[in-house]
Write a protein that holds these residues in place. Sequence first.
Motif, PDB file in Angstrom:
ATOM      1  N   SER A 120      -0.546  25.760  58.056  1.00  0.00           N
ATOM      2  CA  SER A 120      -0.226  26.841  58.985  1.00  0.00           C
ATOM      3  C   SER A 120       1.083  27.555  58.257  1.00  0.00           C
ATOM      4  CB  SER A 120       0.385  26.705  60.159  1.00  0.00           C
ATOM      5  OG  SER A 120       0.805  27.652  60.759  1.00  0.00           O
ATOM      6  N   ALA A 121       0.878  28.502  57.683  1.00  0.00           N
ATOM      7  CA  ALA A 121       2.504  29.172  57.365  1.00  0.00           C
ATOM      8  C   ALA A 121       2.302  30.628  58.136  1.00  0.00           C
ATOM      9  CB  ALA A 121       2.138  29.420  55.938  1.00  0.00           C
ATOM     10  N   ALA A 122       2.712  30.304  59.208  1.00  0.00           N
ATOM     11  CA  ALA A 122       3.181  32.166  59.754  1.00  0.00           C
ATOM     12  C   ALA A 122       1.811  32.817  59.656  1.00  0.00           C
ATOM     13  CB  ALA A 122       4.438  31.728  59.709  1.00  0.00           C
ATOM     14  N   GLY A 123       0.645  32.485  59.225  1.00  0.00           N
ATOM     15  CA  GLY A 123      -0.510  34.042  58.926  1.00  0.00           C
ATOM     16  C   GLY A 123      -0.303  34.264  57.626  1.00  0.00           C
ATOM     17  N   TRP A 124       0.774  33.792  56.896  1.00  0.00           N
ATOM     18  CA  TRP A 124       0.881  34.349  55.313  1.00  0.00           C
ATOM     19  C   TRP A 124      -0.428  34.094  54.368  1.00  0.00           C
ATOM     20  CZ3 TRP A 124       2.468  33.398  50.548  1.00  0.00           C
ATOM     21  CH2 TRP A 124       3.113  34.586  49.596  1.00  0.00           C
ATOM     22  N   THR A 125      -1.565  34.599  54.046  1.00  0.00           N
ATOM     23  CA  THR A 125      -2.351  33.749  53.107  1.00  0.00           C
ATOM     24  C   THR A 125      -3.159  33.321  53.867  1.00  0.00           C
ATOM     25  OG1 THR A 125      -1.177  32.628  51.837  1.00  0.00           O
ATOM     26  CG2 THR A 125      -1.136  34.924  51.167  1.00  0.00           C
ATOM     27  N   GLY A 126      -4.896  33.130  53.957  1.00  0.00           N
ATOM     28  CA  GLY A 126      -5.777  32.944  54.204  1.00  0.00           C
ATOM     29  C   GLY A 126      -5.746  31.114  53.939  1.00  0.00           C
ATOM     30  N   ARG A 127      -4.947  30.543  52.727  1.00  0.00           N
ATOM     31  CA  ARG A 127      -4.890  29.281  51.873  1.00  0.00           C
ATOM     32  C   ARG A 127      -4.174  28.310  52.366  1.00  0.00           C
ATOM     33  NH1 ARG A 127      -3.933  29.913  45.829  1.00  0.00           N
ATOM     34  NH2 ARG A 127      -3.301  32.775  46.539  1.00  0.00           N
ATOM     35  N   ALA A 128      -2.589  29.017  53.037  1.00  0.00           N
ATOM     36  CA  ALA A 128      -2.152  28.098  53.567  1.00  0.00           C
ATOM     37  C   ALA A 128      -2.160  28.000  54.601  1.00  0.00           C
ATOM     38  CB  ALA A 128      -0.553  29.211  53.309  1.00  0.00           C
ATOM     39  N   ASN A 129      -3.068  28.715  55.677  1.00  0.00           N
ATOM     40  CA  ASN A 129      -3.429  29.078  57.258  1.00  0.00           C
ATOM     41  C   ASN A 129      -4.375  28.494  57.414  1.00  0.00           C
ATOM     42  OD1 ASN A 129      -0.732  30.114  58.516  1.00  0.00           O
ATOM     43  ND2 ASN A 129      -1.210  31.339  56.594  1.00  0.00           N
ATOM     44  N   ASP A 138      -3.652  22.796  47.125  1.00  0.00           N
ATOM     45  CA  ASP A 138      -2.924  22.337  48.825  1.00  0.00           C
ATOM     46  C   ASP A 138      -1.282  22.159  47.892  1.00  0.00           C
ATOM     47  OD1 ASP A 138      -2.875  22.173  51.341  1.00  0.00           O
ATOM     48  OD2 ASP A 138      -2.416  19.891  50.518  1.00  0.00           O
ATOM     49  N   GLU A 139      -1.687  20.857  47.238  1.00  0.00           N
ATOM     50  CA  GLU A 139      -0.467  21.075  46.580  1.00  0.00           C
ATOM     51  C   GLU A 139       0.875  21.879  45.739  1.00  0.00           C
ATOM     52  OE1 GLU A 139       1.238  17.191  44.245  1.00  0.00           O
ATOM     53  OE2 GLU A 139      -1.096  16.625  44.442  1.00  0.00           O
ATOM     54  N   ALA A 140       0.167  22.977  44.753  1.00  0.00           N
ATOM     55  CA  ALA A 140       0.878  24.110  44.656  1.00  0.00           C
ATOM     56  C   ALA A 140       1.087  25.539  45.366  1.00  0.00           C
ATOM     57  CB  ALA A 140      -0.248  24.789  43.410  1.00  0.00           C
ATOM     58  N   TRP A 141       0.386  25.069  46.613  1.00  0.00           N
ATOM     59  CA  TRP A 141       0.249  26.424  47.721  1.00  0.00           C
ATOM     60  C   TRP A 141       1.010  25.256  49.591  1.00  0.00           C
ATOM     61  CZ3 TRP A 141       0.978  30.950  46.004  1.00  0.00           C
ATOM     62  CH2 TRP A 141       0.537  31.871  47.488  1.00  0.00           C
ATOM     63  N   PRO A 142       1.946  25.122  49.107  1.00  0.00           N
ATOM     64  CA  PRO A 142       2.295  23.861  50.514  1.00  0.00           C
ATOM     65  C   PRO A 142       2.442  25.031  52.185  1.00  0.00           C
ATOM     66  CG  PRO A 142       4.086  24.263  48.786  1.00  0.00           C
ATOM     67  CD  PRO A 142       3.128  25.273  48.426  1.00  0.00           C
ATOM     68  N   ALA A 143       1.550  24.705  52.857  1.00  0.00           N
ATOM     69  CA  ALA A 143       1.725  25.680  54.169  1.00  0.00           C
ATOM     70  C   ALA A 143       2.942  24.898  54.922  1.00  0.00           C
ATOM     71  CB  ALA A 143       0.758  25.217  54.455  1.00  0.00           C
ATOM     72  N   PRO A 144       4.285  24.887  55.419  1.00  0.00           N
ATOM     73  CA  PRO A 144       5.613  23.996  55.781  1.00  0.00           C
ATOM     74  C   PRO A 144       4.616  23.786  56.830  1.00  0.00           C
ATOM     75  CG  PRO A 144       5.107  26.376  55.989  1.00  0.00           C
ATOM     76  CD  PRO A 144       4.089  26.685  55.549  1.00  0.00           C
ATOM     77  N   VAL A 145       3.923  23.670  57.820  1.00  0.00           N
ATOM     78  CA  VAL A 145       3.212  23.165  59.075  1.00  0.00           C
ATOM     79  C   VAL A 145       2.412  22.623  58.732  1.00  0.00           C
ATOM     80  CG1 VAL A 145       2.809  23.185  61.218  1.00  0.00           C
ATOM     81  CG2 VAL A 145       4.702  24.714  60.568  1.00  0.00           C
ATOM     82  N   ARG A 146       1.849  21.534  59.143  1.00  0.00           N
ATOM     83  CA  ARG A 146       0.829  20.947  58.260  1.00  0.00           C
ATOM     84  C   ARG A 146       0.607  19.582  59.319  1.00  0.00           C
ATOM     85  NH1 ARG A 146       0.198  21.210  53.192  1.00  0.00           N
ATOM     86  NH2 ARG A 146      -1.391  19.257  52.477  1.00  0.00           N
ATOM     87  N   VAL A 171     -10.285  21.472  65.183  1.00  0.00           N
ATOM     88  CA  VAL A 171      -9.833  22.036  64.962  1.00  0.00           C
ATOM     89  C   VAL A 171      -9.178  23.576  65.178  1.00  0.00           C
ATOM     90  CG1 VAL A 171     -10.064  23.574  62.619  1.00  0.00           C
ATOM     91  CG2 VAL A 171     -10.370  21.307  62.690  1.00  0.00           C
ATOM     92  N   GLN A 172     -10.375  23.683  66.071  1.00  0.00           N
ATOM     93  CA  GLN A 172      -9.758  25.111  66.926  1.00  0.00           C
ATOM     94  C   GLN A 172      -8.815  24.788  67.704  1.00  0.00           C
ATOM     95  OE1 GLN A 172     -14.241  26.452  67.415  1.00  0.00           O
ATOM     96  NE2 GLN A 172     -12.854  28.373  67.295  1.00  0.00           N
ATOM     97  N   ARG A 173      -8.615  23.682  68.428  1.00  0.00           N
ATOM     98  CA  ARG A 173      -7.632  23.515  69.397  1.00  0.00           C
ATOM     99  C   ARG A 173      -6.186  24.099  68.390  1.00  0.00           C
ATOM    100  NH1 ARG A 173     -11.187  19.574  71.220  1.00  0.00           N
ATOM    101  NH2 ARG A 173     -10.352  17.787  70.332  1.00  0.00           N
ATOM    102  N   TRP A 174      -6.350  22.974  67.031  1.00  0.00           N
ATOM    103  CA  TRP A 174      -4.826  22.514  66.767  1.00  0.00           C
ATOM    104  C   TRP A 174      -4.603  24.585  66.205  1.00  0.00           C
ATOM    105  CZ3 TRP A 174      -2.498  23.696  61.899  1.00  0.00           C
ATOM    106  CH2 TRP A 174      -1.117  23.575  61.521  1.00  0.00           C
ATOM    107  N   TYR A 175      -5.296  24.645  65.495  1.00  0.00           N
ATOM    108  CA  TYR A 175      -4.969  26.899  65.575  1.00  0.00           C
ATOM    109  C   TYR A 175      -4.771  27.145  66.759  1.00  0.00           C
ATOM    110  CZ  TYR A 175      -5.466  25.984  60.380  1.00  0.00           C
ATOM    111  OH  TYR A 175      -4.886  25.327  59.359  1.00  0.00           O
ATOM    112  N   ALA A 176      -5.088  26.851  68.111  1.00  0.00           N
ATOM    113  CA  ALA A 176      -4.784  27.962  69.566  1.00  0.00           C
ATOM    114  C   ALA A 176      -3.511  27.144  69.384  1.00  0.00           C
ATOM    115  CB  ALA A 176      -5.799  27.339  70.315  1.00  0.00           C
ATOM    116  N   ASP A 177      -2.751  25.711  69.362  1.00  0.00           N
ATOM    117  CA  ASP A 177      -1.752  25.171  69.709  1.00  0.00           C
ATOM    118  C   ASP A 177      -0.717  26.214  68.848  1.00  0.00           C
ATOM    119  OD1 ASP A 177      -2.684  24.142  71.603  1.00  0.00           O
ATOM    120  OD2 ASP A 177      -2.740  22.746  70.563  1.00  0.00           O
ATOM    121  N   HIS A 178      -1.596  26.872  67.612  1.00  0.00           N
ATOM    122  CA  HIS A 178       0.080  27.447  66.732  1.00  0.00           C
ATOM    123  C   HIS A 178       0.184  29.006  66.959  1.00  0.00           C
ATOM    124  CE1 HIS A 178       0.314  22.777  65.543  1.00  0.00           C
ATOM    125  NE2 HIS A 178       1.408  23.834  64.813  1.00  0.00           N
TER     126      HIS A 178
END
Length: 319
Positions: free
Chosen positions: A100-109, A82-90, A128-135
Amino acid sequence: MLRQQDVGHRIVVRRIVGIREGRPLFSDALGELVELSETHITLTTDRGRLRVPVDEVHRAKRVPPARRPTATAVLAVELAADEAWPAPVRGRLGDWLLRSAAGWTGRANSALPVGDPDRPLPAALDAVQRWYADHGQPALVNTPLPLATPVGAELDTRGWAARPPVLVQTAALGALPPGSPARVDLPPVELTDSPSDAWLAVVAGRKGDLPDAARHVLTAVDRARFAHVYADGQLLAIGRGTVTGERRWLGLTLIEVLPEARRQGLAGRVVRALVDWGVAEGATHAFLQVEQRNTPAVALYRGLGFTTHHTYLTRVAPA
């Protein structure tokens, strides 16, 4: 019988190898399942890779691993990754990570459900579903196995789909075989602090456009190197190395050789260059993630000394 969820695990296969006096002759093979198709079972054994036609299989089943990683060990690798592939929104849900990383790669989203979500499991998955729906994104959950088996079982009841299994492979850097002597006919591997435009173009060709979030994922790690292999001004191979985690894990990502330069040993040379850099940075172990169906890459990494530590599935919420 075996299922796709068994890929990356230890299995035993009893195959029919002949007939004697009207009775079948059997031979057993024990190893790690690396591919399961409609026609063949492929496993790696102490004697090498074995591909068994399904019509020769009398019985095949999963067996306990020779050395099962502890929950602590799986958690350490997952957090280093996770540290090596850091999503900008956490975000966080107790110990669970939301990324969340604007949908770029599954690991970061995807959510990483390790530890205690600080609420009952069904309520946690609803959150979890609400958090992603909000994004504005579909909900994805990465389930490291067997650590997140209870989460996977709950997702099964909810009808979540699963993407192809991913093998998380590791190696102790001190135990890796030395690299082959440098060939004068092959170009050198150059390591840089940042990716070149050509490097980014190769990644874009493989994973799609590179939004700002993608550039964050690639570069927002304190200790990272980007491998470039050029010949006559053309970029032939790339790779990325990071050093993260309490155990000083070297993470290997985006090892890619352009089609016209394959089968020359360039991927192995890129890995070796990044390993040497990681050792100099104090890393003691390495990890990488590879889809189990990518059999050429699985074979490459096994030849370099990597073995499967655990697997994970990316689970996808119903539409």
